[in-house]
Design an enzyme around this catalytic site. Structure first.
Site, PDB file in Angstrom:
ATOM      1  N   THR A 291       3.232 -52.761  34.810  1.00  0.00           N
ATOM      2  CA  THR A 291       4.491 -52.109  34.460  1.00  0.00           C
ATOM      3  C   THR A 291       5.639 -53.110  34.399  1.00  0.00           C
ATOM      4  O   THR A 291       5.585 -54.160  35.057  1.00  0.00           O
ATOM      5  CB  THR A 291       4.797 -51.020  35.515  1.00  0.00           C
TER       6      THR A 291
ATOM      7  N   GLU B 208       8.329 -52.444  35.798  1.00  0.00           N
ATOM      8  CA  GLU B 208       9.122 -52.201  37.017  1.00  0.00           C
ATOM      9  C   GLU B 208       8.988 -53.340  38.027  1.00  0.00           C
ATOM     10  O   GLU B 208       9.797 -53.455  38.937  1.00  0.00           O
ATOM     11  CB  GLU B 208       8.732 -50.850  37.637  1.00  0.00           C
TER      12      GLU B 208
ATOM     13  N   LYS C 151       2.448 -52.621  42.562  1.00  0.00           N
ATOM     14  CA  LYS C 151       1.967 -53.124  41.264  1.00  0.00           C
ATOM     15  C   LYS C 151       2.200 -54.640  41.166  1.00  0.00           C
ATOM     16  O   LYS C 151       1.369 -55.382  40.638  1.00  0.00           O
ATOM     17  CB  LYS C 151       2.674 -52.407  40.103  1.00  0.00           C
TER      18      LYS C 151
HETATM   19  P1  NAD Z   1      -1.589 -41.592  36.110  1.00  0.00           P
HETATM   20  O1  NAD Z   1      -1.055 -41.413  37.496  1.00  0.00           O
HETATM   21  O2  NAD Z   1      -1.363 -40.543  35.094  1.00  0.00           O
HETATM   22  O3  NAD Z   1      -3.181 -41.812  36.177  1.00  0.00           O
HETATM   23  C1  NAD Z   1      -3.804 -42.618  37.128  1.00  0.00           C
HETATM   24  C2  NAD Z   1      -5.295 -42.335  37.088  1.00  0.00           C
HETATM   25  O4  NAD Z   1      -5.937 -43.201  38.029  1.00  0.00           O
HETATM   26  C3  NAD Z   1      -5.656 -40.902  37.506  1.00  0.00           C
HETATM   27  O5  NAD Z   1      -6.629 -40.379  36.631  1.00  0.00           O
HETATM   28  C4  NAD Z   1      -6.218 -41.056  38.907  1.00  0.00           C
HETATM   29  O6  NAD Z   1      -7.176 -40.059  39.240  1.00  0.00           O
HETATM   30  C5  NAD Z   1      -6.834 -42.437  38.831  1.00  0.00           C
HETATM   31  N1  NAD Z   1      -6.942 -43.095  40.137  1.00  0.00           N
HETATM   32  C6  NAD Z   1      -5.992 -43.171  41.104  1.00  0.00           C
HETATM   33  N2  NAD Z   1      -6.468 -43.868  42.163  1.00  0.00           N
HETATM   34  C7  NAD Z   1      -7.728 -44.251  41.838  1.00  0.00           C
HETATM   35  C8  NAD Z   1      -8.726 -45.019  42.502  1.00  0.00           C
HETATM   36  N3  NAD Z   1      -8.514 -45.524  43.735  1.00  0.00           N
HETATM   37  N4  NAD Z   1      -9.910 -45.239  41.879  1.00  0.00           N
HETATM   38  C9  NAD Z   1     -10.144 -44.722  40.641  1.00  0.00           C
HETATM   39  N5  NAD Z   1      -9.240 -43.977  39.977  1.00  0.00           N
HETATM   40  C10 NAD Z   1      -8.039 -43.758  40.554  1.00  0.00           C
HETATM   41  O7  NAD Z   1      -1.024 -43.002  35.650  1.00  0.00           O
HETATM   42  P2  NAD Z   1      -0.632 -43.498  34.174  1.00  0.00           P
HETATM   43  O8  NAD Z   1       0.758 -43.112  33.907  1.00  0.00           O
HETATM   44  O9  NAD Z   1      -1.709 -43.121  33.242  1.00  0.00           O
HETATM   45  O10 NAD Z   1      -0.649 -45.070  34.406  1.00  0.00           O
HETATM   46  C11 NAD Z   1      -1.842 -45.833  34.198  1.00  0.00           C
HETATM   47  C12 NAD Z   1      -1.542 -47.286  34.509  1.00  0.00           C
HETATM   48  O11 NAD Z   1      -0.493 -47.756  33.671  1.00  0.00           O
HETATM   49  C13 NAD Z   1      -1.067 -47.508  35.951  1.00  0.00           C
HETATM   50  O12 NAD Z   1      -1.639 -48.711  36.415  1.00  0.00           O
HETATM   51  C14 NAD Z   1       0.447 -47.656  35.815  1.00  0.00           C
HETATM   52  O13 NAD Z   1       0.961 -48.499  36.826  1.00  0.00           O
HETATM   53  C15 NAD Z   1       0.554 -48.311  34.447  1.00  0.00           C
HETATM   54  N6  NAD Z   1       1.802 -48.035  33.717  1.00  0.00           N
HETATM   55  C16 NAD Z   1       2.262 -46.747  33.586  1.00  0.00           C
HETATM   56  C17 NAD Z   1       3.425 -46.516  32.842  1.00  0.00           C
HETATM   57  C18 NAD Z   1       3.948 -45.116  32.613  1.00  0.00           C
HETATM   58  O14 NAD Z   1       5.037 -44.960  32.060  1.00  0.00           O
HETATM   59  N7  NAD Z   1       3.217 -44.070  32.978  1.00  0.00           N
HETATM   60  C19 NAD Z   1       4.115 -47.590  32.257  1.00  0.00           C
HETATM   61  C20 NAD Z   1       3.600 -48.888  32.432  1.00  0.00           C
HETATM   62  C21 NAD Z   1       2.450 -49.097  33.151  1.00  0.00           C
HETATM   63  P1  TYD Z   2       9.976 -41.287  35.850  1.00  0.00           P
HETATM   64  O1  TYD Z   2       9.464 -40.488  34.703  1.00  0.00           O
HETATM   65  O2  TYD Z   2       9.645 -40.846  37.246  1.00  0.00           O
HETATM   66  O3  TYD Z   2       9.542 -42.801  35.609  1.00  0.00           O
HETATM   67  P2  TYD Z   2      10.016 -44.161  36.385  1.00  0.00           P
HETATM   68  O4  TYD Z   2      10.664 -43.819  37.659  1.00  0.00           O
HETATM   69  O5  TYD Z   2       8.704 -44.853  36.558  1.00  0.00           O
HETATM   70  O6  TYD Z   2      10.948 -44.873  35.440  1.00  0.00           O
HETATM   71  O7  TYD Z   2      11.552 -41.339  35.737  1.00  0.00           O
HETATM   72  C1  TYD Z   2      12.215 -41.830  34.579  1.00  0.00           C
HETATM   73  C2  TYD Z   2      13.690 -41.836  34.877  1.00  0.00           C
HETATM   74  O8  TYD Z   2      14.133 -40.485  35.002  1.00  0.00           O
HETATM   75  C3  TYD Z   2      14.037 -42.523  36.184  1.00  0.00           C
HETATM   76  O9  TYD Z   2      15.263 -43.224  36.030  1.00  0.00           O
HETATM   77  C4  TYD Z   2      14.213 -41.375  37.154  1.00  0.00           C
HETATM   78  C5  TYD Z   2      14.742 -40.253  36.284  1.00  0.00           C
HETATM   79  N1  TYD Z   2      14.359 -38.885  36.700  1.00  0.00           N
HETATM   80  C6  TYD Z   2      15.331 -37.884  36.777  1.00  0.00           C
HETATM   81  O10 TYD Z   2      16.524 -38.128  36.506  1.00  0.00           O
HETATM   82  N2  TYD Z   2      14.945 -36.629  37.152  1.00  0.00           N
HETATM   83  C7  TYD Z   2      13.657 -36.321  37.470  1.00  0.00           C
HETATM   84  O11 TYD Z   2      13.368 -35.150  37.861  1.00  0.00           O
HETATM   85  C8  TYD Z   2      12.656 -37.343  37.365  1.00  0.00           C
HETATM   86  C9  TYD Z   2      11.215 -37.061  37.679  1.00  0.00           C
HETATM   87  C10 TYD Z   2      13.058 -38.615  36.963  1.00  0.00           C
END
Ligand code: NAD
Ligand code: TYD
Length: 352
Positions: free
Chosen positions: A133, A135, A163
């Site tokens: 990420t 972040e 992370k």
């Molecule tokens: P998510 O929380 O939707 O999904 C995570 C998945 O991992 C779930 O299916 C969960 O069951 C599985 N999981 C959790 N712990 C586990 C373990 N110990 N062993 C096996 N499986 C496990 O997350 P996401 O939003 O799909 O994110 C996926 C990856 O991308 C993460 O590494 C996250 O840090 C990274 N990422 C997410 C975002 C975002 O905006 N969502 C952005 C950048 C990077």
């Molecule tokens: P989020 O979707 O939790 O992603 P991240 O914290 O990983 O960026 O949140 C996106 C932005 O929205 C973050 O600045 C927090 C804000 N936020 C709200 O203002 N209200 C909410 O209920 C949530 C879940 C997030």
């Protein structure tokens, strides 16, 4: 074939579906622990597809992972598995250290045990792609340049710290053991199959259910938003052509303040599914207490992946958000499946 971890989650699920949409694609072993965030309904269309082998398990389970690697001999591991929600990491950081730090460590060790004795040609073509990420870089000031791959790591939440730790382990396994790793650091994703604890799906569902749309603090925190299919295409590019040991920032060039994101969703819903009283959904916006340690701004400089790997996002925020809202309107059954008791407990705990 390839081993995907966390492929029942939001991004991993989209990645598996996109990958197997190609009729010539290699098989996928999908290892997922099915935490609250993992959802097999996302993968329902693959039920009869022999190219998708689902395994319920933990990336930290060395015995299981090593036996899967021996049995299937994948040419790559793509690691999505993680605890991913900042607010949950504030309420309970232990799971984040367990999966994101120790889980990644164990996965790296399993990968190394499998990879080390491989014949030279397989050894050099193997890849461990770690999905991370933006972040990890911390928070930007309004006039700072966007994050590039050379920014220092300054994580501020238990999630981003865990992370960051995992990224450091991946880096060290390359430098010390030569494991052929790749890391991607991506901005905020949105799109289909997104669990409605995150801002965009939460706002869509709360709006449709006549509930408040909670905006933290002044709503002027900025995130860069990337449509999930664009993230998946970036990961495929990096897996295909990335230089081992390198990291690639992935972003959508879409910096938006949270309040603007919420207002845009309201405007799309006003046109696609107007409220029965013909008022705007934006009337439901409610400012709530800010998140502790809330990062003010994230922005990604995605020029390296564009220059070196010729990757660019296909969606703008306007096209991507419209598709996303439409998807949530069209998929009530998937939504029904995720808004279970544990989801309601989370809303109660966090927003009350
Ligand atoms: P998510 O929380 O939707 O999904 C995570 C998945 O991992 C779930 O299916 C969960 O069951 C599985 N999981 C959790 N712990 C586990 C373990 N110990 N062993 C096996 N499986 C496990 O997350 P996401 O939003 O799909 O994110 C996926 C990856 O991308 C993460 O590494 C996250 O840090 C990274 N990422 C997410 C975002 C975002 O905006 N969502 C952005 C950048 C990077
Ligand atoms: P989020 O979707 O939790 O992603 P991240 O914290 O990983 O960026 O949140 C996106 C932005 O929205 C973050 O600045 C927090 C804000 N936020 C709200 O203002 N209200 C909410 O209920 C949530 C879940 C997030």
């Amino acid at each position: 074939m390839i081993l995907v971890t966390g492929g029942a989650g939001f991004i991993g699920g989209n990645f598996v579906l996109d990958w197997l949409a190609n009729p010539k694609a290699e098989e996928i072993i999908n290892l997922d622990k099915l935490t609250y965030a993992g959802n097999l309904a996302t993968l329902a269309s693959l039920e009869n597809d022999p190219r998708h082998i689902f395994v319920h398990g933990d990336i930290g389970d060395r015995g299981l992972v090593e036996s899967l690697l021996q049995k299937y001999q994948p040419r790559a591991i793509v690691n999505f598995a993680a605890e991913s929600h900042v607010d949950r990491s504030i309420h309970g950081p232990a799971d984040f250290v367990q999966t994101n730090v120790l889980g990644t460590f164990n996965l790296l060790e399993s990968a190394r045990a499998y990879w080390s004795p491989l014949p030279d040609n397989q050894k050099s073509s193997f890849r461990f792609l770690h999905v991370s990420t933006d972040e990890v870089y911390g928070s930007l000031k309004a006039d700072d340049p966007p994050f590039s791959e050379t920014n220092t790591y300054e994580p501020n939440s238990p999630y981003s710290a865990s992370k960051a730790a995992s990224d450091h382990l991946v880096r060290a396994w390359f430098h010390t053991y030569g494991l052929p790793v790749l890391t991607t650091n991506c901005s905020n994703n949105y799109g289909p199959y997104h669990f409605p604890e995150k801002l965009i799906p939460l706002v869509i569902l709360n709006a449709l259910n006549g509930k408040p749309l909670p905006v933290y603090g002044d709503g002027q925190q900025i995130r860069d938003w990337l449509y999930v299919a664009d993230h998946c295409s970036a990961i495929r590019r990096v897996l295909e052509s990335g230089q081992i040991g390198e990291t690639y920032n992935v972003g959508g060039w879409n910096e938006k303040a949270n309040l603007d994101v919420v207002n845009t969703i309201c405007a799309v819903l006003d046109s696609l599914r107007p409220r029965s009283d013909h008022q705007s959904y934006s009337q439901q916006i409610t400012f709530v207490a800010d998140r502790p340690g809330h990062d003010r701004r994230y922005a990604i400089d995605a020029r390296k992946i564009e220059r070196e790997l010729n990757w660019k996002p296909q969606e703008t925020f306007d096209t991507g958000i419209r598709k996303t809202v439409q998807w949530y309107l069209d998929n009530p059954v998937w939504i029904e499946g995720v808004v279970s008791g544990s989801y309601r407990d989370w809303l109660k705990k966090h927003y009350n």
